[in-house]
Scaffold this active site. Structure first.
Site, PDB file in Angstrom:
ATOM      1  N   THR A 121       0.812  -1.213   0.000  1.00  0.00           N
ATOM      2  CA  THR A 121       0.000   0.000   0.000  1.00  0.00           C
ATOM      3  C   THR A 121       0.849   1.268   0.000  1.00  0.00           C
ATOM      4  O   THR A 121       0.463   2.285  -0.593  1.00  0.00           O
ATOM      5  CB  THR A 121      -0.947   0.035   1.214  1.00  0.00           C
TER       6      THR A 121
ATOM      7  N   ARG B 228      -9.717  -3.974  -0.029  1.00  0.00           N
ATOM      8  CA  ARG B 228     -10.874  -3.503   0.715  1.00  0.00           C
ATOM      9  C   ARG B 228     -10.685  -2.085   1.272  1.00  0.00           C
ATOM     10  O   ARG B 228     -11.454  -1.642   2.102  1.00  0.00           O
ATOM     11  CB  ARG B 228     -11.214  -4.474   1.853  1.00  0.00           C
TER      12      ARG B 228
ATOM     13  N   HIS C 232      -0.481 -16.239  -5.305  1.00  0.00           N
ATOM     14  CA  HIS C 232      -1.585 -15.938  -6.210  1.00  0.00           C
ATOM     15  C   HIS C 232      -1.127 -15.600  -7.624  1.00  0.00           C
ATOM     16  O   HIS C 232      -1.854 -14.961  -8.382  1.00  0.00           O
ATOM     17  CB  HIS C 232      -2.422 -14.793  -5.637  1.00  0.00           C
TER      18      HIS C 232
ATOM     19  N   CYS D  92      -5.308 -13.848 -28.773  1.00  0.00           N
ATOM     20  CA  CYS D  92      -4.182 -14.375 -29.544  1.00  0.00           C
ATOM     21  C   CYS D  92      -4.543 -14.370 -31.031  1.00  0.00           C
ATOM     22  O   CYS D  92      -5.596 -14.890 -31.409  1.00  0.00           O
ATOM     23  CB  CYS D  92      -3.871 -15.792 -29.079  1.00  0.00           C
TER      24      CYS D  92
END
Length: 249
Positions: A30, A38, A125, A155
């Site tokens: 951040t 959030r 992730h 593509c």
């Protein structure tokens, strides 16, 4: 504000530790200008303000069934924002450069740890820097991604959707990623949990594999799990916290 459950300082903990596992979430980035999902400017919040369900709109199924909407530019998006590592990323990279065994497990996809110079980074992730065609697997640099007349990245060989190598809702983590993260955490003697409240899977379960001696939490809100013995809690921003420390003992 700091809450100490031991008489050892953060500096003493990392200097005396041989293997440091750093488990980071959105709060680590951040201070580089990337809002938490959030936060007031975060993706979740913006969607919820429009009465949209983030878990649906950010899912693989939605991308496949509604590609035009999925790839629609976000509000006020003109050109990609290129974040830079903050003091937290730089401190960890410098610590490793000086010979400390620092292993980073991150929930972020921004690549800022690598950009700062860290060499051992497990991205739970995925990442937003690698793009590939879902049909043939061809890889495309971001600035060379072709798009059709509806702005969907496709593509030119097989018309497959070109996507970022990130984990969307409805997708499992890549084989081996969880095992590697567990292995690194279990084999460390200091665990630093930063920028995350451990409210989602796999964060909730991964840190339970830690068998070392000390746990430090750097987060502005309490952890969502109660069965982890924390030795030192710091409720200040991650980068600000690390900016006050020195790499050398």
């Amino acid at each position: 504000m700091c809450v100490e459950k031991s008489n050892r300082t953060t500096s003493a903990l990392y200097h005396q530790s041989k293997k440091i596992a750093f488990f980071g979430g959105a709060g680590v980035s951040t201070e580089s200008g990337l809002p938490d999902y959030r936060s007031q400017e975060g993706t979740y919040t913006k969607m919820e303000e429009k009465q949209l369900n983030p878990k649906i709109r950010m899912s693989k199924r939605f991308m496949l069934e509604n590609p035009e909407e999925f790839f629609k530019p976000r509000d006020n998006q003109t050109k990609p924002f290129i974040p830079e590592p903050n003091a937290g990323h730089r401190f960890l990279a410098e610590l490793e450069k000086q010979g400390k065994d620092v292993r980073i497990i991150t929930q972020n996809v921004d690549g800022l740890h690598q950009k700062a110079g860290s060499k051992l980074v497990v991205e739970l992730h995925g990442n937003n820097r690698h793009f590939y065609c879902m049909e043939c697997g061809r890889e495309y640099p971001y600035n060379e991604i072709p798009r059709d007349d509806t702005n969907v990245p496709r593509c030119p060989i097989d018309n497959g959707i070109i996507r970022a190598d990130v984990i969307l809702f409805g997708e499992n983590l890549k084989p081996g990623i969880l095992d590697r993260a567990k292995e690194l955490i279990a084999d460390s003697d200091l665990l630093i949990i930063a920028g995350t409240s451990l409210s989602v899977y796999p964060a909730k379960t991964l840190i339970r594999h830690f068998t070392g001696s000390e746990v430090v939490v750097i987060n502005q809100s309490p952890l969502k799990i109660k069965d982890v013995q924390v030795d030192l809690t710091i409720t200040e921003p991650v980068g600000e916290t690390f900016s006050k420390l020195t790499v050398h003992a």
